[in-house]
Design an enzyme around this catalytic site. Structure first.
Site, mmCIF file in Angstrom:
data_model
loop_
_atom_site.group_PDB
_atom_site.id
_atom_site.type_symbol
_atom_site.label_atom_id
_atom_site.label_comp_id
_atom_site.label_asym_id
_atom_site.label_seq_id
_atom_site.Cartn_x
_atom_site.Cartn_y
_atom_site.Cartn_z
ATOM 1 N N HIS A 150 129.604 -1.704 0.210
ATOM 2 C CA HIS A 150 129.850 -0.324 0.656
ATOM 3 C C HIS A 150 130.635 -0.300 1.961
ATOM 4 C CE1 HIS A 150 126.549 2.002 -1.749
ATOM 5 N NE2 HIS A 150 127.617 1.728 -2.459
ATOM 6 N N GLU B 253 129.259 -5.386 -11.926
ATOM 7 C CA GLU B 253 127.870 -4.916 -12.065
ATOM 8 C C GLU B 253 127.146 -5.721 -13.153
ATOM 9 O OE1 GLU B 253 126.662 -2.813 -9.879
ATOM 10 O OE2 GLU B 253 128.292 -1.509 -9.213
ATOM 11 N N GLU C 291 113.458 4.623 -6.256
ATOM 12 C CA GLU C 291 113.749 3.528 -5.320
ATOM 13 C C GLU C 291 112.705 3.404 -4.208
ATOM 14 O OE1 GLU C 291 117.999 2.845 -4.734
ATOM 15 O OE2 GLU C 291 117.530 1.949 -2.800
ATOM 16 N N ARG D 112 113.626 -0.881 -7.307
ATOM 17 C CA ARG D 112 114.983 -0.428 -7.661
ATOM 18 C C ARG D 112 116.026 -0.888 -6.641
ATOM 19 N NH1 ARG D 112 117.060 5.335 -10.234
ATOM 20 N NH2 ARG D 112 119.268 4.818 -10.124
ATOM 21 N N ARG E 282 119.030 25.395 -9.760
ATOM 22 C CA ARG E 282 117.959 24.424 -9.413
ATOM 23 C C ARG E 282 117.757 23.347 -10.479
ATOM 24 N NH1 ARG E 282 115.357 29.145 -7.574
ATOM 25 N NH2 ARG E 282 115.579 29.303 -5.323
ATOM 26 N N LYS F 33 118.953 -2.232 -16.387
ATOM 27 C CA LYS F 33 118.884 -1.024 -15.561
ATOM 28 C C LYS F 33 117.708 -0.143 -15.996
ATOM 29 C CE LYS F 33 120.879 2.234 -12.751
ATOM 30 N NZ LYS F 33 122.019 2.639 -11.973
ATOM 31 N N HIS G 22 125.824 -4.590 -2.687
ATOM 32 C CA HIS G 22 126.279 -3.262 -2.267
ATOM 33 C C HIS G 22 126.236 -3.068 -0.757
ATOM 34 C CE1 HIS G 22 125.959 -2.611 -6.522
ATOM 35 N NE2 HIS G 22 126.322 -1.349 -6.436
ATOM 36 N N HIS H 53 135.082 0.140 -6.319
ATOM 37 C CA HIS H 53 133.652 -0.113 -6.134
ATOM 38 C C HIS H 53 133.252 -1.506 -6.659
ATOM 39 C CE1 HIS H 53 129.411 0.834 -5.697
ATOM 40 N NE2 HIS H 53 129.217 0.456 -6.949
ATOM 41 N N LYS I 65 120.869 8.681 -10.383
ATOM 42 C CA LYS I 65 121.404 8.869 -9.026
ATOM 43 C C LYS I 65 122.693 9.669 -9.156
ATOM 44 C CE LYS I 65 119.692 4.914 -6.414
ATOM 45 N NZ LYS I 65 120.075 3.688 -5.677
ATOM 46 N N ASN J 17 120.874 -2.848 -5.679
ATOM 47 C CA ASN J 17 121.905 -2.757 -4.637
ATOM 48 C C ASN J 17 122.446 -4.129 -4.249
ATOM 49 O OD1 ASN J 17 121.730 0.040 -4.431
ATOM 50 N ND2 ASN J 17 119.925 -0.121 -3.121
HETATM 51 P P1 NAD Z 1 136.059 6.013 -11.721
HETATM 52 O O1 NAD Z 1 135.112 6.991 -12.229
HETATM 53 O O2 NAD Z 1 136.897 6.374 -10.550
HETATM 54 O O3 NAD Z 1 137.027 5.582 -12.917
HETATM 55 C C1 NAD Z 1 138.019 4.620 -12.670
HETATM 56 C C2 NAD Z 1 139.373 5.027 -13.239
HETATM 57 O O4 NAD Z 1 139.376 4.803 -14.636
HETATM 58 C C3 NAD Z 1 139.736 6.480 -13.040
HETATM 59 O O5 NAD Z 1 141.075 6.547 -12.638
HETATM 60 C C4 NAD Z 1 139.584 7.081 -14.418
HETATM 61 O O6 NAD Z 1 140.475 8.140 -14.623
HETATM 62 C C5 NAD Z 1 139.917 5.940 -15.315
HETATM 63 N N1 NAD Z 1 139.257 5.933 -16.617
HETATM 64 C C6 NAD Z 1 137.947 6.128 -16.849
HETATM 65 N N2 NAD Z 1 137.669 5.889 -18.131
HETATM 66 C C7 NAD Z 1 138.829 5.573 -18.745
HETATM 67 C C8 NAD Z 1 139.184 5.212 -20.064
HETATM 68 N N3 NAD Z 1 138.260 5.031 -21.014
HETATM 69 N N4 NAD Z 1 140.477 4.971 -20.336
HETATM 70 C C9 NAD Z 1 141.413 5.061 -19.355
HETATM 71 N N5 NAD Z 1 141.139 5.373 -18.072
HETATM 72 C C10 NAD Z 1 139.853 5.623 -17.775
HETATM 73 O O7 NAD Z 1 135.344 4.641 -11.356
HETATM 74 P P2 NAD Z 1 134.004 3.924 -11.844
HETATM 75 O O8 NAD Z 1 134.170 2.520 -11.478
HETATM 76 O O9 NAD Z 1 133.643 4.275 -13.226
HETATM 77 O O10 NAD Z 1 132.876 4.585 -10.918
HETATM 78 C C11 NAD Z 1 132.819 4.362 -9.548
HETATM 79 C C12 NAD Z 1 131.893 5.385 -8.962
HETATM 80 O O11 NAD Z 1 130.588 5.220 -9.483
HETATM 81 C C13 NAD Z 1 131.754 5.289 -7.461
HETATM 82 O O12 NAD Z 1 131.869 6.576 -6.925
HETATM 83 C C14 NAD Z 1 130.347 4.760 -7.246
HETATM 84 O O13 NAD Z 1 129.777 5.206 -6.050
HETATM 85 C C15 NAD Z 1 129.645 5.327 -8.443
HETATM 86 N N6 NAD Z 1 128.449 4.581 -8.828
HETATM 87 C C16 NAD Z 1 127.305 5.295 -9.008
HETATM 88 C C17 NAD Z 1 126.145 4.660 -9.407
HETATM 89 C C18 NAD Z 1 124.918 5.455 -9.687
HETATM 90 O O14 NAD Z 1 123.850 4.877 -9.897
HETATM 91 N N7 NAD Z 1 125.012 6.761 -9.744
HETATM 92 C C19 NAD Z 1 126.153 3.278 -9.624
HETATM 93 C C20 NAD Z 1 127.343 2.579 -9.443
HETATM 94 C C21 NAD Z 1 128.490 3.251 -9.040
HETATM 95 N N1 GLY Z 2 123.356 1.528 -8.707
HETATM 96 C C1 GLY Z 2 122.120 1.412 -7.997
HETATM 97 C C2 GLY Z 2 121.028 2.231 -8.579
HETATM 98 O O1 GLY Z 2 121.214 2.916 -9.549
HETATM 99 O O2 GLY Z 2 119.938 2.227 -8.064
#
Ligand code: NAD
Ligand code: GLY
Length: 377
Positions: A269, A200, A254, A258, A136, A244, A265, A282, A158, A262
């Protein structure tokens, strides 16, 4: 100099720690700049967390930084187990979470234990979700390794995974205890991923921080890390994280404000899911979405045409796409918008800029305007 940004929340506040890429007073080269990854253990120790830690990463990231993170944790007295999940958005599933639960069980993680996410947004979102739900809710520390994760996904709590029919449909709010940024890890990040993070960053400039926007405009190149001066990298990280943190501190779950995060997005998306999370990443999808949303704002008379052009020039300078990928059907986008988490009472919500640094949220965008804008891209 290290910047510390506070995310102030009613239940538990936390810090985002951002050392400068290279301290101005130091004469060592960029490659030898001190690395905060090596201080992970010390930072976590000061939070008085339980001694058991599960470090979660993917094989590529672990190969680069895993051993250093573990060494730092171990020397601070933590008992560390580690695991890797396969890389990529297509593994951001409940299946992967099940694996994390199995490992948590094997290693007898307790309520006081911590999962450490060492990776990009995919690892961060999954580790956060596993931590939110195991027993939990146990602690999670985010150590983001992509620019996108540093400025966005690691902050704000998130967490979640994708459903076969939609992105991030399963999830929970679960705030980290610490976000530790090490700008040096960006040196191994592929160029395409750096650009994705910049999408972003541009987003924050458009919706929240006109000064950041101006600083980005003033930089000759933004398309590769090596062309961006280290003080601008520090500015990008600190101002984006501050944006942020400001928004999340005002509206954690949100309820209103917040939603402006988006920006780009809504259509982004849809494009991501229609291209199977493979063709565009993304950040690229967000770039396309910002270009579309900017034009929608102009069509609705909310935003000046010149400001959209300034935004699109920044997107282009970063090497991000400004057009829809070929083969993506506009009607399929309109349909996909209905599945978006942001739909309320059947109405699609859009974030639209009104001036550089200010945005508004509306669900009054006629489908015909969306169609017209998408046809023009
Ligand atoms: P990712 O996590 O897939 O990483 C991208 C690639 O980079 C991967 O292949 C990884 O292995 C590689 N990589 C990462 N760090 C590295 C480094 N320092 N050196 C070499 N390679 C490296 O992609 P991302 O763009 O970081 O994240 C996208 C995800 O984040 C999506 O799933 C999206 O929905 C999510 N997201 C979440 C939020 C949130 O608020 N939680 C906000 C924006 C995006
Ligand atoms: N990336 C959108 C949020 O964190 O609300």
């Amino acid at each position: 100099m290290t910047s510390v940004i506070n995310v102030n929340l009613p239940e538990q506040s936390y810090e985002i720690v951002i050392p400068s890429v290279l301290d101005a007073t130091q004469t060592v080269s960029y490659a030898k700049a001190p690395s905060s990854l090596d201080q992970l253990g010390q930072h976590m120790d000061s939070l008085k967390l339980g001694k058991k830690v599960l470090l979660v990463s993917n094989p590529t990231i672990f190969k680069h930084f895993g051993e250093r993170a573990i060494a730092s944790l171990t020397s601070a007295g933590f008992e560390v187990a580690s695991c890797t999940l396969p890389p990529g958005e297509r593994y951001k599933t409940l299946n992967s979470i099940q694996k994390l639960y199995d490992i948590a069980l094997e290693n007898r993680l307790e309520r006081s234990s911590t999962m450490v996410a060492l990776g990009g947004g995919v690892i961060g979102d999954m580790t956060g979700f596993a931590a939110a739900t195991w027993l939990r809710g146990i602690n999670v520390v985010q150590v983001p390794t992509t620019l996108l994760a540093m400025v966005d996904s690691a902050i704000g709590g998130k967490t979640g995974v994708n459903h076969p029919h939609g992105k991030n449909l399963i999830g929970a709010f679960h705030q980290p205890r610490l976000v530790l940024i090490d700008p040096n890890v960006l040196k191994t990040l592929p160029m395409r991923e750096f650009r994705a993070g910049m999408a972003e960053v541009i987003k924050y400039g458009v919706i929240w921080d006109a000064e950041l926007f101006a600083k980005l405009e003033a930089s000759k190149r933004l398309d590769q890390l090596r062309y961006v001066k280290s003080d601008l990298i520090h500015t990008i990280l600190t101002r984006s994280c501050q944006a942020k943190a400001d928004v999340v501190s005002k509206d954690e779950k949100e309820g209103g404000l917040r939603a402006i995060l988006n920006y780009g997005h809504t259509i982004g998306h849809a494009v991501e899911s229609l291209t199977g999370y493979r063709l565009v990443n993304h950040g690229e999808a967000v770039a396309i979405g910002m270009v579309a949303a900017g034009q929608i704002a102009v069509e609705l008379g909310l935003w000046q045409k010149e400001d959209t052009e300034r935004q699109n020039a920044l997107v282009q300078k970063t090497g991000l796409p400004t057009q829809l990928p070929t083969g993506v059907d506009i009607e399929a986008i309109i349909e996909a918008l209905q599945l978006d988490k942001k739909v309320q009472a059947g109405k699609v919500r859009f974030v639209l800029p009104t001036e550089i640094g200010v945005a508004t949220v509306t669900d009054e965008v006629p489908s015909d305007i969306i169609r017209q804008v998408l046809r023009g891209m």
